[in-house]
Design a protein around this motif. Structure first.
Motif, PDB file in Angstrom:
ATOM      1  N   GLY A   5       0.789  -1.182  -0.102  1.00 46.66           N
ATOM      2  CA  GLY A   5      -0.087  -0.018   0.022  1.00 46.66           C
ATOM      3  C   GLY A   5       0.856   1.272  -0.011  1.00 46.66           C
ATOM      4  N   ASP A   6       0.802   2.243  -1.017  1.00 48.60           N
ATOM      5  CA  ASP A   6       1.491   3.175  -1.106  1.00 48.60           C
ATOM      6  C   ASP A   6       0.636   4.558  -1.133  1.00 48.60           C
ATOM      7  OD1 ASP A   6       4.005   4.772  -1.623  1.00 48.60           O
ATOM      8  OD2 ASP A   6       3.384   4.919  -3.733  1.00 48.60           O
ATOM      9  N   ASP A   7       1.051   5.432  -0.077  1.00 52.40           N
ATOM     10  CA  ASP A   7       0.300   6.726   0.042  1.00 52.40           C
ATOM     11  C   ASP A   7      -1.287   6.596   0.133  1.00 52.40           C
ATOM     12  OD1 ASP A   7       2.719   8.232   0.101  1.00 52.40           O
ATOM     13  OD2 ASP A   7       2.587   8.697  -2.129  1.00 52.40           O
ATOM     14  N   VAL A   8      -1.439   5.717   0.972  1.00 51.07           N
ATOM     15  CA  VAL A   8      -2.829   5.254   1.522  1.00 51.07           C
ATOM     16  C   VAL A   8      -3.349   6.328   2.734  1.00 51.07           C
ATOM     17  CG1 VAL A   8      -4.747   3.478   2.441  1.00 51.07           C
ATOM     18  CG2 VAL A   8      -2.562   2.959   1.101  1.00 51.07           C
ATOM     19  N   THR A   9      -4.591   6.940   2.112  1.00 49.25           N
ATOM     20  CA  THR A   9      -4.737   8.080   3.110  1.00 49.25           C
ATOM     21  C   THR A   9      -6.151   7.801   3.617  1.00 49.25           C
ATOM     22  OG1 THR A   9      -6.092   9.060   1.096  1.00 49.25           O
ATOM     23  CG2 THR A   9      -3.947  10.001   1.591  1.00 49.25           C
ATOM     24  N   TYR A  10      -6.697   8.500   4.667  1.00 47.97           N
ATOM     25  CA  TYR A  10      -8.047   8.399   5.444  1.00 47.97           C
ATOM     26  C   TYR A  10      -9.044   8.216   4.648  1.00 47.97           C
ATOM     27  CZ  TYR A  10     -11.666   9.745   8.982  1.00 47.97           C
ATOM     28  OH  TYR A  10     -12.801   9.547   9.462  1.00 47.97           O
ATOM     29  N   GLY A  11      -9.598   6.923   4.723  1.00 50.45           N
ATOM     30  CA  GLY A  11     -10.919   6.724   4.107  1.00 50.45           C
ATOM     31  C   GLY A  11     -10.542   5.920   2.682  1.00 50.45           C
ATOM     32  N   GLN A  12      -9.290   5.386   2.415  1.00 47.37           N
ATOM     33  CA  GLN A  12      -9.031   4.554   1.452  1.00 47.37           C
ATOM     34  C   GLN A  12      -8.783   3.193   1.894  1.00 47.37           C
ATOM     35  OE1 GLN A  12      -5.537   6.517  -0.344  1.00 47.37           O
ATOM     36  NE2 GLN A  12      -7.027   7.659  -1.908  1.00 47.37           N
ATOM     37  N   ALA A  13      -9.074   2.412   0.710  1.00 50.99           N
ATOM     38  CA  ALA A  13      -8.672   1.044   1.064  1.00 50.99           C
ATOM     39  C   ALA A  13      -7.887   0.384  -0.084  1.00 50.99           C
ATOM     40  CB  ALA A  13     -10.102   0.205   1.105  1.00 50.99           C
ATOM     41  N   THR A  14      -7.152  -0.746   0.315  1.00 52.89           N
ATOM     42  CA  THR A  14      -6.225  -1.329  -0.934  1.00 52.89           C
ATOM     43  C   THR A  14      -7.228  -2.506  -1.276  1.00 52.89           C
ATOM     44  OG1 THR A  14      -5.478  -3.201   0.610  1.00 52.89           O
ATOM     45  CG2 THR A  14      -4.295  -1.150   0.525  1.00 52.89           C
ATOM     46  N   PRO A  15      -7.071  -3.168  -2.693  1.00 55.51           N
ATOM     47  CA  PRO A  15      -7.530  -4.138  -3.027  1.00 55.51           C
ATOM     48  C   PRO A  15      -7.103  -5.460  -2.349  1.00 55.51           C
ATOM     49  CG  PRO A  15      -6.409  -3.024  -4.849  1.00 55.51           C
ATOM     50  CD  PRO A  15      -5.951  -2.469  -3.620  1.00 55.51           C
ATOM     51  N   LEU A  16      -7.676  -6.418  -2.359  1.00 57.50           N
ATOM     52  CA  LEU A  16      -7.060  -7.791  -1.712  1.00 57.50           C
ATOM     53  C   LEU A  16      -5.841  -8.058  -2.296  1.00 57.50           C
ATOM     54  CD1 LEU A  16     -10.230 -10.230  -1.833  1.00 57.50           C
ATOM     55  CD2 LEU A  16      -8.752  -9.611   0.201  1.00 57.50           C
ATOM     56  N   VAL A  17      -4.831  -8.098  -1.341  1.00 61.86           N
ATOM     57  CA  VAL A  17      -3.608  -8.687  -1.563  1.00 61.86           C
ATOM     58  C   VAL A  17      -3.391  -9.800  -0.768  1.00 61.86           C
ATOM     59  CG1 VAL A  17      -2.731  -6.150  -2.119  1.00 61.86           C
ATOM     60  CG2 VAL A  17      -2.685  -7.171   0.175  1.00 61.86           C
ATOM     61  N   LYS A  18      -2.149 -10.507  -1.313  1.00 58.16           N
ATOM     62  CA  LYS A  18      -1.637 -12.030  -0.663  1.00 58.16           C
ATOM     63  C   LYS A  18      -0.562 -11.539   0.191  1.00 58.16           C
ATOM     64  CE  LYS A  18      -3.369 -15.266  -4.094  1.00 58.16           C
ATOM     65  NZ  LYS A  18      -3.262 -16.383  -4.920  1.00 58.16           N
ATOM     66  N   ILE A  19      -0.570 -12.052   1.317  1.00 60.18           N
ATOM     67  CA  ILE A  19       0.658 -12.039   2.223  1.00 60.18           C
ATOM     68  C   ILE A  19       1.002 -13.189   3.041  1.00 60.18           C
ATOM     69  CG2 ILE A  19       1.322 -10.864   4.616  1.00 60.18           C
ATOM     70  CD1 ILE A  19      -0.321  -8.584   3.949  1.00 60.18           C
ATOM     71  N   ALA A  20       2.034 -13.672   2.871  1.00 58.93           N
ATOM     72  CA  ALA A  20       2.333 -15.005   3.612  1.00 58.93           C
ATOM     73  C   ALA A  20       2.206 -14.919   5.037  1.00 58.93           C
ATOM     74  CB  ALA A  20       4.046 -15.174   3.300  1.00 58.93           C
ATOM     75  N   ILE A  21       1.828 -16.042   5.539  1.00 57.70           N
ATOM     76  CA  ILE A  21       1.136 -15.874   6.986  1.00 57.70           C
ATOM     77  C   ILE A  21       2.486 -15.946   7.964  1.00 57.70           C
ATOM     78  CG2 ILE A  21      -0.783 -17.269   6.565  1.00 57.70           C
ATOM     79  CD1 ILE A  21       0.509 -19.674   7.351  1.00 57.70           C
ATOM     80  N   ASP A  22       3.507 -16.123   7.348  1.00 60.63           N
ATOM     81  CA  ASP A  22       4.873 -15.860   8.365  1.00 60.63           C
ATOM     82  C   ASP A  22       5.288 -14.402   8.241  1.00 60.63           C
ATOM     83  OD1 ASP A  22       5.725 -16.248   5.659  1.00 60.63           O
ATOM     84  OD2 ASP A  22       7.376 -17.609   6.221  1.00 60.63           O
ATOM     85  N   ALA A  23       4.614 -13.618   7.348  1.00 59.85           N
ATOM     86  CA  ALA A  23       5.276 -12.216   7.212  1.00 59.85           C
ATOM     87  C   ALA A  23       4.752 -11.284   8.317  1.00 59.85           C
ATOM     88  CB  ALA A  23       4.910 -11.647   5.802  1.00 59.85           C
ATOM     89  N   ALA A  24       5.381 -10.004   8.553  1.00 58.13           N
ATOM     90  CA  ALA A  24       4.957  -9.069   9.304  1.00 58.13           C
ATOM     91  C   ALA A  24       4.283  -8.170   8.687  1.00 58.13           C
ATOM     92  CB  ALA A  24       6.116  -8.485  10.405  1.00 58.13           C
ATOM     93  N   LEU A  25       3.633  -7.181   8.957  1.00 63.00           N
ATOM     94  CA  LEU A  25       3.048  -5.897   8.381  1.00 63.00           C
ATOM     95  C   LEU A  25       3.535  -4.770   8.993  1.00 63.00           C
ATOM     96  CD1 LEU A  25       0.997  -5.782   6.127  1.00 63.00           C
ATOM     97  CD2 LEU A  25      -0.647  -5.312   7.693  1.00 63.00           C
TER      98      LEU A  25
END
Length: 359
Positions: free
Chosen positions: A113-133
């Protein structure tokens, strides 16, 4: 069997990882977006894996290997997540979001997610379950100076709505994880709504047309929108796919906090409002009692394809029967209708008696 036994030592380096993806994607009889688990017998699992992720729109593939010397135990699974920015915290005005299994140790992460502002949403993205965010200020030099972090191991295989929230009033800045996110409605001709409370001060609420409007209780769109610091499972309610006004009110009924209409105009592709088969999460954000420049109470509609938009406010009216020359009891209709016919309108008041008023 014996061929694979001899091949197993070099299998990973010689098989194209996306070999079966086009075939599986084109299988129209399999609704991948509704499939939570796939069982792949024998060595085919390796051919539908790419960088630890599996069939598009599917949460993961489990492989069972009956061949001796097979070293794989199945696909490295991933969570599918959609991230919503619901925090009015000025320090989070614009954020970048990173994910990666080595994020904590090396700060080496992938941008989700790049420059996500208040009231915005990302599309569905895949994240490995062993990953941090990690969430950083927008345009940060690195994710080492993060503002929020979701540790590795916080997610399992599945679909999630991740909400960045808080940071004002009494609700601390944080990340809430809501499971059981749906990519589309499970009811063929109906929209399904779920609600999330990410406000600064609103107590638990419900949404729909209340019985005081002469509408049955089945008009409820969502219930028990309680604030949660950690999240929980999403609960969906089905509604007809049409533009409609509704209230957001305290659980159990009462004076509405606000009224909205489901039409999103240009915010969604359908100008006339929500469309059938859509699954929508309504994220309540802002404050019922805003102060110090804080935004007011709003409903942000988020669909799993990454579209998002604030719902328009709906007008609320009170009808008073004060006409001396009208019948003692009258019915009131709303909508587009002819001059002599109420057939196209919606009855909102029945048997309103002279010198009485609606709520």
């Amino acid at each position: 069997m014996n061929g694979y036994t001899e091949w197993s030592s070099t299998y990973e380096e010689t098989v194209e990882s996306e070999l079966d993806i086009p075939l599986l994607t084109n299988l129209k009889t399999v609704p991948w977006s509704k499939v939570n688990k796939v069982l792949d017998l024998e060595c085919g699992t390796g051919t539908v894996e790419r960088d630890g992720f599996c069939i598009p729109s599917c949460d993961g593939v489990d492989g069972i290997f009956l061949t001796p010397n097979a070293t794989r135990t199945g696909c490295v699974t991933a969570a599918r997540v959609q991230i919503v920015h619901a925090s009015p915290d000025s320090e989070l005005a614009s954020v970048d979001i990173y994910s990666g299994p080595n994020l904590v140790e090396t700060q080496d992460g992938e941008s989700v997610g790049d420059d996500v502002t208040y009231g915005q949403a990302t599309p569905l993205v895949k994240i490995a379950i062993d990953a941090a965010l990690r969430v950083t200020a927008g345009n940060a030099d690195s994710n080492e100076d993060f503002l929020l972090e979701l540790p590795s191991g916080s997610l399992e295989r599945g679909r999630y709505l991740i909400v960045i929230q808080g940071g004002v009033a009494s609700r601390a800045r944080g990340i809430a994880i809501y499971s059981d996110l749906r990519e589309e409605s499970s009811q063929n001709t109906r929209i399904q709504f779920a609600a999330v409370n990410a406000t600064s001060d609103a107590p638990a609420f419900s949404g729909g047309l209340q019985e005081s409007y002469g509408v049955a209780a089945s008009a409820v769109l969502f219930t028990n929108g309680a604030y949660s610091t950690g999240g929980g499972p999403l609960s969906y309610e089905g509604a007809d796919a049409r533009t409609e006004a509704f209230d957001v009110y305290p659980n159990g009924g009462g004076v509405p906090y606000a009224s909205f209409q489901t039409s999103l105009g240009d915010s969604f592709e359908a100008d006339s409002g929500f469309t059938p088969n859509l699954s929508v999460v309504l994220v309540a954000i802002g404050s019922l009692n805003p102060g110090n420049g804080e935004p007011g109470f709003e409903l942000l509609a988020v669909s799993s394809d990454g579209q998002s938009g604030f719902l328009d406010r709906a007008a609320r009216l009170q009808v008073v029967h004060a006409a001396i020359d009208a019948p003692t009891e009258v019915d009131v209709y709303l909508g587009e209708m002819g001059a002599t016919s109420a057939a196209a309108g919606t009855e909102v008041v029945e048997d309103l008696v002279y010198q009485n008023a609606t709520p």
